[in-house]
Design a protein around this motif. Structure first.
Motif, mmCIF file in Angstrom:
data_model
loop_
_atom_site.group_PDB
_atom_site.id
_atom_site.type_symbol
_atom_site.label_atom_id
_atom_site.label_comp_id
_atom_site.label_asym_id
_atom_site.label_seq_id
_atom_site.Cartn_x
_atom_site.Cartn_y
_atom_site.Cartn_z
ATOM 1 N N GLN A 125 -2.478 -0.802 -5.793
ATOM 2 C CA GLN A 125 -3.927 -0.848 -5.616
ATOM 3 C C GLN A 125 -4.330 -2.303 -5.373
ATOM 4 O O GLN A 125 -4.110 -3.168 -6.228
ATOM 5 C CB GLN A 125 -4.621 -0.302 -6.860
ATOM 6 C CG GLN A 125 -4.265 1.135 -7.156
ATOM 7 C CD GLN A 125 -4.589 1.529 -8.585
ATOM 8 O OE1 GLN A 125 -5.283 0.826 -9.310
ATOM 9 N NE2 GLN A 125 -4.058 2.663 -8.998
ATOM 10 N N ALA B 164 -4.085 -8.301 -6.481
ATOM 11 C CA ALA B 164 -3.427 -7.162 -7.136
ATOM 12 C C ALA B 164 -3.317 -7.499 -8.609
ATOM 13 O O ALA B 164 -2.849 -8.571 -8.974
ATOM 14 C CB ALA B 164 -2.042 -6.925 -6.529
ATOM 15 N N GLN C 84 -7.357 -5.078 -4.179
ATOM 16 C CA GLN C 84 -8.796 -5.292 -4.096
ATOM 17 C C GLN C 84 -9.023 -6.527 -3.225
ATOM 18 O O GLN C 84 -8.141 -7.378 -3.096
ATOM 19 C CB GLN C 84 -9.387 -5.521 -5.486
ATOM 20 C CG GLN C 84 -9.209 -4.322 -6.399
ATOM 21 C CD GLN C 84 -9.656 -4.663 -7.810
ATOM 22 O OE1 GLN C 84 -9.110 -5.558 -8.432
ATOM 23 N NE2 GLN C 84 -10.653 -3.939 -8.299
ATOM 24 N N GLY D 170 2.057 2.373 -3.283
ATOM 25 C CA GLY D 170 1.058 2.767 -4.265
ATOM 26 C C GLY D 170 0.339 1.629 -4.961
ATOM 27 O O GLY D 170 -0.360 1.843 -5.956
ATOM 28 N N GLN E 242 -2.078 -1.392 -13.499
ATOM 29 C CA GLN E 242 -2.000 -0.248 -12.591
ATOM 30 C C GLN E 242 -0.589 0.342 -12.662
ATOM 31 O O GLN E 242 0.351 -0.325 -13.101
ATOM 32 C CB GLN E 242 -2.345 -0.664 -11.162
ATOM 33 C CG GLN E 242 -1.423 -1.712 -10.565
ATOM 34 C CD GLN E 242 -1.765 -2.012 -9.116
ATOM 35 O OE1 GLN E 242 -1.601 -1.150 -8.260
ATOM 36 N NE2 GLN E 242 -2.271 -3.218 -8.866
ATOM 37 N N ARG F 268 0.826 -1.221 0.000
ATOM 38 C CA ARG F 268 0.000 0.000 0.000
ATOM 39 C C ARG F 268 0.853 1.262 0.000
ATOM 40 O O ARG F 268 0.572 2.219 -0.721
ATOM 41 C CB ARG F 268 -0.933 -0.014 1.213
ATOM 42 C CG ARG F 268 -2.081 -0.951 1.073
ATOM 43 C CD ARG F 268 -3.058 -0.770 2.235
ATOM 44 N NE ARG F 268 -4.132 -1.712 2.135
ATOM 45 C CZ ARG F 268 -4.336 -2.721 2.979
ATOM 46 N NH1 ARG F 268 -3.538 -2.904 4.009
ATOM 47 N NH2 ARG F 268 -5.344 -3.538 2.805
#
Length: 174
Positions: free
Chosen positions: A11, A65, A13, A9, A69, A6
């Motif tokens: 992202q 992940a 879910q 950076g 991204q 985290r």
């Protein structure tokens, strides 16, 4: 590890329901560990993997992940066990390297004999190994260890990397 992801950076879910997926699972086949610490760690390197396609059940709340991204490169460099700066290289997953359960020779010999009697293909694999490797053929301990690793008693998480790859459709994520 999640906090590091985290902070970098990534992202993440979470799965919204239990789901079973056929994934690519890594097993650590071999690795070397440095002789001296570097920044407080004995780094792993020269990592060799064995991969298998396996159905695994993931639980509601497990993290996912994806590589679509901005932090994709970071994910690859930290989660792929062979990467120089992977979490594995830095010792985050050393618990998988330790075998927690094992066997007693005098107990397992009978189990191994029964396995060989019931499974001709396993018997053939053992015979082939004995023919191809004289040191293995001369070592009862090595043969019992081989048999144990083929048995249902062997702990399936030993050397199994806790991060898997999945390529497929839509996941139930929030």
């Amino acid at each position: 590890m999640l906090e590091r992801l985290r902070l970098s950076g990534v992202q993440l879910q979470r799965l919204t329901r239990d789901t079973t997926l056929t994934t690519e699972v890594y097993y650590i086949a071999d690795y070397k560990t440095g002789q001296r610490p570097y920044e407080g760690h004995y780094l792993h390197n020269k990592v060799e993997l064995r991969t298998e396609q396996q159905p695994l059940t993931f639980r509601r709340g497990d993290f996912v992940a994806t590589l679509d991204q901005p932090a994709a490169r970071y994910l690859i460099e930290t989660l792929e066990p062979q990467a120089t700066d992977s979490f594995f290289a830095w010792g985050f997953f050393d618990g998988i390297l330790q075998q927690k359960e094992y066997f007693s020779d005098y107990v397992f010999e009978d189990v191994a004999a029964e396995l060989l009697k019931r499974d001709p293909a396993l018997r053939q694999r053992l015979d082939n190994l004995q023919k191809a490797n004289p040191a293995f053929a001369a070592s009862g301990a090595a043969q019992l260890d081989f048999m144990y690793r083929q048995s249902p008693n062997y702990e399936k998480s030993h050397l199994r990397y806790p991060i898997v790859r999945w390529q497929g459709g839509k996941l139930p994520v929030e």
